[in-house]
Design a protein around this motif. Structure first.
Motif, PDB file in Angstrom:
ATOM      1  N   VAL A   7      -8.201   1.358   4.721  1.00  0.00           N
ATOM      2  CA  VAL A   7      -8.968   0.115   4.585  1.00  0.00           C
ATOM      3  C   VAL A   7      -9.787  -0.081   5.853  1.00  0.00           C
ATOM      4  CG1 VAL A   7      -8.821  -2.381   4.264  1.00  0.00           C
ATOM      5  CG2 VAL A   7      -7.172  -0.907   3.134  1.00  0.00           C
ATOM      6  N   MET A   8     -11.058  -0.468   5.685  1.00  0.00           N
ATOM      7  CA  MET A   8     -11.890  -0.693   6.863  1.00  0.00           C
ATOM      8  C   MET A   8     -11.585  -2.055   7.497  1.00  0.00           C
ATOM      9  SD  MET A   8     -16.006  -0.634   7.398  1.00  0.00           S
ATOM     10  CE  MET A   8     -16.187   1.108   7.181  1.00  0.00           C
ATOM     11  N   PHE A   9     -11.714  -3.150   6.736  1.00  0.00           N
ATOM     12  CA  PHE A   9     -11.407  -4.497   7.225  1.00  0.00           C
ATOM     13  C   PHE A   9     -10.279  -5.063   6.389  1.00  0.00           C
ATOM     14  CE2 PHE A   9     -15.937  -4.018   8.243  1.00  0.00           C
ATOM     15  CZ  PHE A   9     -15.928  -4.320   9.580  1.00  0.00           C
ATOM     16  N   LEU A  10      -9.199  -5.452   7.040  1.00  0.00           N
ATOM     17  CA  LEU A  10      -8.044  -5.998   6.337  1.00  0.00           C
ATOM     18  C   LEU A  10      -7.647  -7.329   6.948  1.00  0.00           C
ATOM     19  CD1 LEU A  10      -5.704  -5.707   4.301  1.00  0.00           C
ATOM     20  CD2 LEU A  10      -4.449  -4.473   6.066  1.00  0.00           C
ATOM     21  N   VAL A  11      -7.623  -8.359   6.098  1.00  0.00           N
ATOM     22  CA  VAL A  11      -7.147  -9.678   6.505  1.00  0.00           C
ATOM     23  C   VAL A  11      -6.063 -10.053   5.502  1.00  0.00           C
ATOM     24  CG1 VAL A  11      -7.738 -12.093   6.898  1.00  0.00           C
ATOM     25  CG2 VAL A  11      -9.406 -10.314   7.427  1.00  0.00           C
ATOM     26  N   ALA A  12      -4.819 -10.117   5.972  1.00  0.00           N
ATOM     27  CA  ALA A  12      -3.709 -10.414   5.082  1.00  0.00           C
ATOM     28  C   ALA A  12      -2.597 -11.113   5.839  1.00  0.00           C
ATOM     29  CB  ALA A  12      -3.172  -9.124   4.462  1.00  0.00           C
ATOM     30  N   ARG A  13      -1.843 -11.920   5.106  1.00  0.00           N
ATOM     31  CA  ARG A  13      -0.693 -12.595   5.697  1.00  0.00           C
ATOM     32  C   ARG A  13       0.463 -11.620   5.840  1.00  0.00           C
ATOM     33  NH1 ARG A  13       3.377 -15.817   2.657  1.00  0.00           N
ATOM     34  NH2 ARG A  13       2.088 -15.145   0.949  1.00  0.00           N
ATOM     35  N   LYS A  14       0.671 -10.761   4.833  1.00  0.00           N
ATOM     36  CA  LYS A  14       1.787  -9.828   4.846  1.00  0.00           C
ATOM     37  C   LYS A  14       1.302  -8.475   4.320  1.00  0.00           C
ATOM     38  CE  LYS A  14       6.340  -9.217   2.798  1.00  0.00           C
ATOM     39  NZ  LYS A  14       7.276  -9.794   1.826  1.00  0.00           N
ATOM     40  N   THR A  38       0.820  -1.205   0.000  1.00  0.00           N
ATOM     41  CA  THR A  38       0.000   0.000   0.000  1.00  0.00           C
ATOM     42  C   THR A  38       0.854   1.255   0.000  1.00  0.00           C
ATOM     43  OG1 THR A  38      -0.096   0.126   2.401  1.00  0.00           O
ATOM     44  CG2 THR A  38      -1.806  -1.165   1.316  1.00  0.00           C
ATOM     45  N   ASN A  39       0.212   2.354  -0.386  1.00  0.00           N
ATOM     46  CA  ASN A  39       0.818   3.675  -0.318  1.00  0.00           C
ATOM     47  C   ASN A  39      -0.310   4.669  -0.076  1.00  0.00           C
ATOM     48  OD1 ASN A  39       2.514   5.893  -0.536  1.00  0.00           O
ATOM     49  ND2 ASN A  39       2.298   5.987  -2.753  1.00  0.00           N
ATOM     50  N   GLN A  40      -0.335   5.290   1.087  1.00  0.00           N
ATOM     51  CA  GLN A  40      -1.346   6.272   1.477  1.00  0.00           C
ATOM     52  C   GLN A  40      -2.764   5.735   1.223  1.00  0.00           C
ATOM     53  OE1 GLN A  40      -0.488   9.899  -0.563  1.00  0.00           O
ATOM     54  NE2 GLN A  40       1.470  10.183   0.459  1.00  0.00           N
ATOM     55  N   GLY A  68       3.837  -1.116   3.608  1.00  0.00           N
ATOM     56  CA  GLY A  68       3.517   0.223   3.131  1.00  0.00           C
ATOM     57  C   GLY A  68       2.726   1.028   4.140  1.00  0.00           C
ATOM     58  N   ASP A  69       2.275   2.196   3.693  1.00  0.00           N
ATOM     59  CA  ASP A  69       1.551   3.154   4.510  1.00  0.00           C
ATOM     60  C   ASP A  69       0.050   2.903   4.370  1.00  0.00           C
ATOM     61  OD1 ASP A  69       0.817   5.376   5.983  1.00  0.00           O
ATOM     62  OD2 ASP A  69       1.074   6.760   4.304  1.00  0.00           O
ATOM     63  N   VAL A  70      -0.563   2.336   5.416  1.00  0.00           N
ATOM     64  CA  VAL A  70      -1.988   2.011   5.360  1.00  0.00           C
ATOM     65  C   VAL A  70      -2.636   2.326   6.695  1.00  0.00           C
ATOM     66  CG1 VAL A  70      -1.645  -0.414   6.003  1.00  0.00           C
ATOM     67  CG2 VAL A  70      -3.698   0.237   4.779  1.00  0.00           C
ATOM     68  N   ARG A  71      -3.849   2.869   6.656  1.00  0.00           N
ATOM     69  CA  ARG A  71      -4.647   3.084   7.869  1.00  0.00           C
ATOM     70  C   ARG A  71      -5.744   2.030   7.856  1.00  0.00           C
ATOM     71  NH1 ARG A  71      -5.904   9.153   9.319  1.00  0.00           N
ATOM     72  NH2 ARG A  71      -5.417   8.375  11.381  1.00  0.00           N
TER      73      ARG A  71
END
Length: 182
Positions: A138-145, A133-135, A148-151
Motif C-alpha cells: 500500500v502506498m498511503f495507509l490511514v487506519a485505526r487498526k 492484509t496478507n502479502q 497482517g503482512d503489509v508493506r
C-alpha cells in the motif's frame, strides 16, 4: 431495482438498445449432440450510464460506476464502486466506498471503508478503521487498526510529511514563476 448478472437477462430495457449478435449455442451434457441450447447472452450496456441495483456480479467485465448493496467483481475492472460489501478478485477497482471492501489478487487505486481485507494485492490509498492484509503493498495507509503482512510506503505520519514537503515545493515553484512574469 434490476439484478445485473451475466447469466440472467437485464430486468429493464435500455434507452438505446445495442445491436445484438445471434446467441452462441452449446451442447447439452450427456446427449449425443442432437439437441442444442442457446448459451446465456452477456448483458451489454453501451449508453455510459451507471449500474444501480441491489446486487451486481461481474465476471470478465468492465464497468464505469456501480452503486449497489453487494458488488462482486471477478477478473474485471470497475471505475468506481459504492456499496455495503465490495469484493474484487483478480481485478482492478479505481475507487471503492463501502462498509466492507475486499480485494484479492488485484489492485485498488483508492479505498474508503470501515473494514478492508487485502489478500496478495496492491493499493494506492487505503483509508479505513480496520485493515487486514496478507502479502499486500500500500502506498498511503490511514487506519485505526492494521493486522497482517503489509508493506506501506507512507503511513499517516509519512503521508503528512510528504504532503507538507510537496506543498512547500509547489509553493516555491509557483512563487518563482510569478517573479519571472513580473
Amino acid at each position: 431495482m434490476a439484478d445485473e448478472r451475466a447469466d440472467e437477462p437485464a430486468g429493464e430495457p435500455l434507452a438505446s438498445t445495442p445491436k445484438r449478435r445471434r446467441a452462441a449455442t452449446r451442447r447439452t451434457p450427456g446427449t449425443a449432440g442432437a439437441r442444442r441450447q442457446p448459451a446465456a447472452a452477456p448483458v451489454v450496456v453501451e449508453d455510459g450510464a451507471s449500474i444501480d441495483a441491489e446486487q451486481v456480479e461481474l465476471r470478465q467485465s468492465a464497468v464505469g460506476r456501480v452503486d449497489a448493496a453487494q458488488v462482486s467483481v471477478a477478473m474485471g475492472a470497475i471505475g468506481a464502486a459504492r456499496g455495503e460489501n465490495v469484493t474484487v478478485e483478480q481485478g482492478v477497482v479505481g475507487a471503492a466506498l463501502g462498509d466492507q471492501v475486499g480485494v484479492s489478487r488485484g489492485y485498488a487505486r483508492s479505498i474508503l471503508a470501515r473494514q478492508v481485507q487485502l489478500d496478495r494485492s496492491a493499493a494506492r490509498v487505503v483509508i479505513a478503521a480496520d485493515v487486514r492484509t496478507n502479502q499486500t503493498a500500500v502506498m498511503f495507509l490511514v487506519a485505526r487498526k492494521v493486522a497482517g503482512d503489509v508493506r506501506v510506503l507512507f503511513d499517516w505520519r509519512g503521508a503528512l510529511a510528504f504532503g507538507a514537503a510537496a506543498g512547500l515545493v509547489l509553493g516555491l515553484v509557483s512563487r518563482a514563476r510569478r517573479n519571472r512574469k513580473a
